[in-house]
Design a protein around this motif. Structure first.
Motif, short mmCIF file in Angstrom:
data_model
loop_
_atom_site.label_atom_id
_atom_site.label_comp_id
_atom_site.label_asym_id
_atom_site.label_seq_id
_atom_site.Cartn_x
_atom_site.Cartn_y
_atom_site.Cartn_z
N ARG A 144 22.98 -40.59 -13.91
CA ARG A 144 22.04 -40.05 -12.93
C ARG A 144 21.21 -41.15 -12.26
O ARG A 144 21.02 -41.11 -11.05
CB ARG A 144 21.15 -38.99 -13.58
CG ARG A 144 21.88 -37.66 -13.79
CD ARG A 144 21.03 -36.64 -14.53
NE ARG A 144 20.78 -37.06 -15.92
CZ ARG A 144 20.16 -36.32 -16.83
NH1 ARG A 144 19.70 -35.13 -16.50
NH2 ARG A 144 19.99 -36.76 -18.06
N SER A 180 18.65 -35.00 -11.06
CA SER A 180 18.83 -34.17 -12.25
C SER A 180 19.07 -32.72 -11.88
O SER A 180 19.95 -32.04 -12.43
CB SER A 180 17.60 -34.28 -13.15
OG SER A 180 17.47 -35.59 -13.67
N LEU A 181 18.32 -32.21 -10.90
CA LEU A 181 18.51 -30.84 -10.44
C LEU A 181 19.88 -30.68 -9.77
O LEU A 181 20.56 -29.67 -9.98
CB LEU A 181 17.40 -30.47 -9.45
CG LEU A 181 15.99 -30.30 -10.04
CD1 LEU A 181 14.97 -30.11 -8.92
CD2 LEU A 181 15.96 -29.12 -11.01
N SER A 197 15.29 -39.31 -5.63
CA SER A 197 14.51 -39.46 -6.85
C SER A 197 15.33 -39.00 -8.04
O SER A 197 16.25 -38.17 -7.91
CB SER A 197 13.21 -38.66 -6.77
OG SER A 197 13.50 -37.27 -6.79
N LYS A 198 14.99 -39.52 -9.22
CA LYS A 198 15.70 -39.12 -10.44
C LYS A 198 15.56 -37.63 -10.73
O LYS A 198 16.55 -36.98 -11.11
CB LYS A 198 15.22 -39.96 -11.62
CG LYS A 198 15.61 -41.43 -11.51
CD LYS A 198 15.10 -42.23 -12.69
CE LYS A 198 15.46 -43.70 -12.55
NZ LYS A 198 14.96 -44.51 -13.68
N PRO A 199 14.35 -37.04 -10.57
CA PRO A 199 14.26 -35.59 -10.79
C PRO A 199 15.15 -34.79 -9.84
O PRO A 199 15.76 -33.78 -10.25
CB PRO A 199 12.78 -35.29 -10.55
CG PRO A 199 12.08 -36.58 -10.85
CD PRO A 199 13.01 -37.64 -10.37
N THR A 200 15.24 -35.24 -8.58
CA THR A 200 16.10 -34.53 -7.63
C THR A 200 17.55 -34.61 -8.06
O THR A 200 18.29 -33.61 -8.02
CB THR A 200 15.93 -35.13 -6.22
OG1 THR A 200 14.60 -34.93 -5.78
CG2 THR A 200 16.89 -34.47 -5.23
N ALA A 246 21.09 -41.81 -8.28
CA ALA A 246 19.83 -41.81 -7.56
C ALA A 246 19.73 -43.02 -6.66
O ALA A 246 19.32 -42.93 -5.49
CB ALA A 246 18.66 -41.78 -8.55
#
Length: 366
Positions: free
Chosen positions: A25, A40-41, A35-38, A29
């Motif tokens: 991930r 991940s989703l 972004s890493k959270p994006t 990214a």
């Protein structure tokens, strides 16, 4: 980017994962500028759709582990076919480039059986996303093609027995070889180059700014149509240059000048030259100069900086010195190299193109 099925960001990450083959991930990214959270989703979305799956983990310098992803079963696979006149080769890969299957036959009439068997073995690998068939014809945009040429292409594709509903695309065989050189061959580190095929026929694949040049009618690089000969007392004849540089004429001259024993193939002629046979050496030198004249003419028009020699005759290393000398004498500076991909260049290029088509098919899936 996507019409439906997965969102734009998911499509972008999916394409990046397909290009990488496998990635974490954080790597995705960086590749996508997200972004890493994006990411991940997005990966959760792709996993849910069966388009991505975890394939393991990796440890970083800090000791932390990160999940490694690859394409999932719903991503499917693609098929590339080199439909030559004397041989047919095929290659099945994932959209990430992993080789699943390959085969070839020297009996084109049996190609449909070979395709059927490869597809049978491919059942369970997900949907067949795209097929690219490389043909030795000019592949023109809709409305610009010669009807007779289009009929020959349609017949060649139909004879393969591809499944109904498959997304089938065609491309010129020399263009496919140029794509392979760009992706994994001599042109990998070059923005511009020309792949010059010299064999039974001649042709060129032109890459400028890392893009294949096809031309208005799909005929860019059809150097057989160059005016030849160009002299006051000899009017040009259509396709005369191909007749002069093709291997049939090369062997005719060899048989005429070295009748006993007469080489039956271009490979046999070059083998004699390698052994120091003076007549064979002379014929090869003359042919190298003629090929060099063609290469110099191409360099005068597109200034590619690199010429990659391929084809049954062109990839013989004995030809290169004469081509180099002629280009240096007549045209702009250009490096001349012999393709290392060999006879596989066309099917490899078709496979790269099929992956592009397959990824686009996933992104546009309804």
């Amino acid at each position: 980017m996507a019409k439906s099925g997965i969102g734009d960001r998911a499509g972008e990450v999916f394409a990046a994962l397909a290009a990488a083959g496998q990635a974490t991930r954080p790597q995705l990214a960086v590749a996508c500028g997200l972004s890493k959270p994006t990411v991940s989703l997005v990966m959760a979305e792709l996993e849910s759709a069966g388009l991505a799956e975890r394939s393991g983990s990796s440890s970083g310098a800090t000791g932390r582990t990160a999940a490694v992803y690859r394409l999932g079963p719903r991503a499917g696979y693609v098929l590339a076919v080199d439909r030559g006149s004397t041989q047919v080769a095929l290659r099945a890969t994932t959209l990430g480039g992993e080789l699943l299957d390959e085969d070839q036959t020297s009996r084109p009439a049996s190609a449909a059986d070979m395709v059927k068997e490869v597809l049978r073995r491919g059942s369970g690998r997900g949907p067949l996303r795209a097929v690219v068939v490389a043909v030795s014809e000019v592949v023109s945009p809709p409305g610009r093609g010669d009807p007779a040429t289009m009929a020959r292409i349609s017949g060649a594709v139909a004879a393969l027995g591809l499944p109904g509903g498959a997304a089938v695309h065609t491309e010129n065989n020399v263009n496919c070889a140029a794509i392979a050189e760009l992706a994994e061959g001599a042109g990998e580190d070059h923005d511009s180059f020309v792949f010059l095929q010299v064999g039974v026929a001649i042709g060129a694949g032109v890459v400028l700014g890392r893009r294949l040049v096809r031309g208005a009618s799909g005929a860019a690089g059809e150097v057989a149509r160059l005016a030849y000969p160009w002299a006051d007392d000899r009017p040009p004849v259509r396709d005369a240059l191909e007749a002069r540089l093709g291997s049939r004429e090369l062997l005719r001259r060899a048989r005429e000048r070295r009748p006993d024993p007469a080489p039956k193939t271009a490979a046999a002629l070059f083998a004699l030259a390698e052994k120091g046979d003076p007549v064979a050496l002379g014929i090869v030198a003359e042919h190298a100069e003629a090929v060099g004249n063609l290469a110099a003419s191409i360099c005068a028009v597109v200034d590619p900086g690199l010429v990659v020699l391929g084809g049954g005759v062109g990839r013989n290393k004995l030809l290169r010195p004469g081509v180099v000398a002629t280009v240096e004498r007549l045209s702009w500076p250009a490096e001349v190299v012999v393709s290392e991909l060999g006879a596989r260049a066309t099917v490899l290029g078709a496979a790269h193109l099929a992956r592009e088509k397959g990824i686009r098919a996933v992104l546009e899936e309804g």
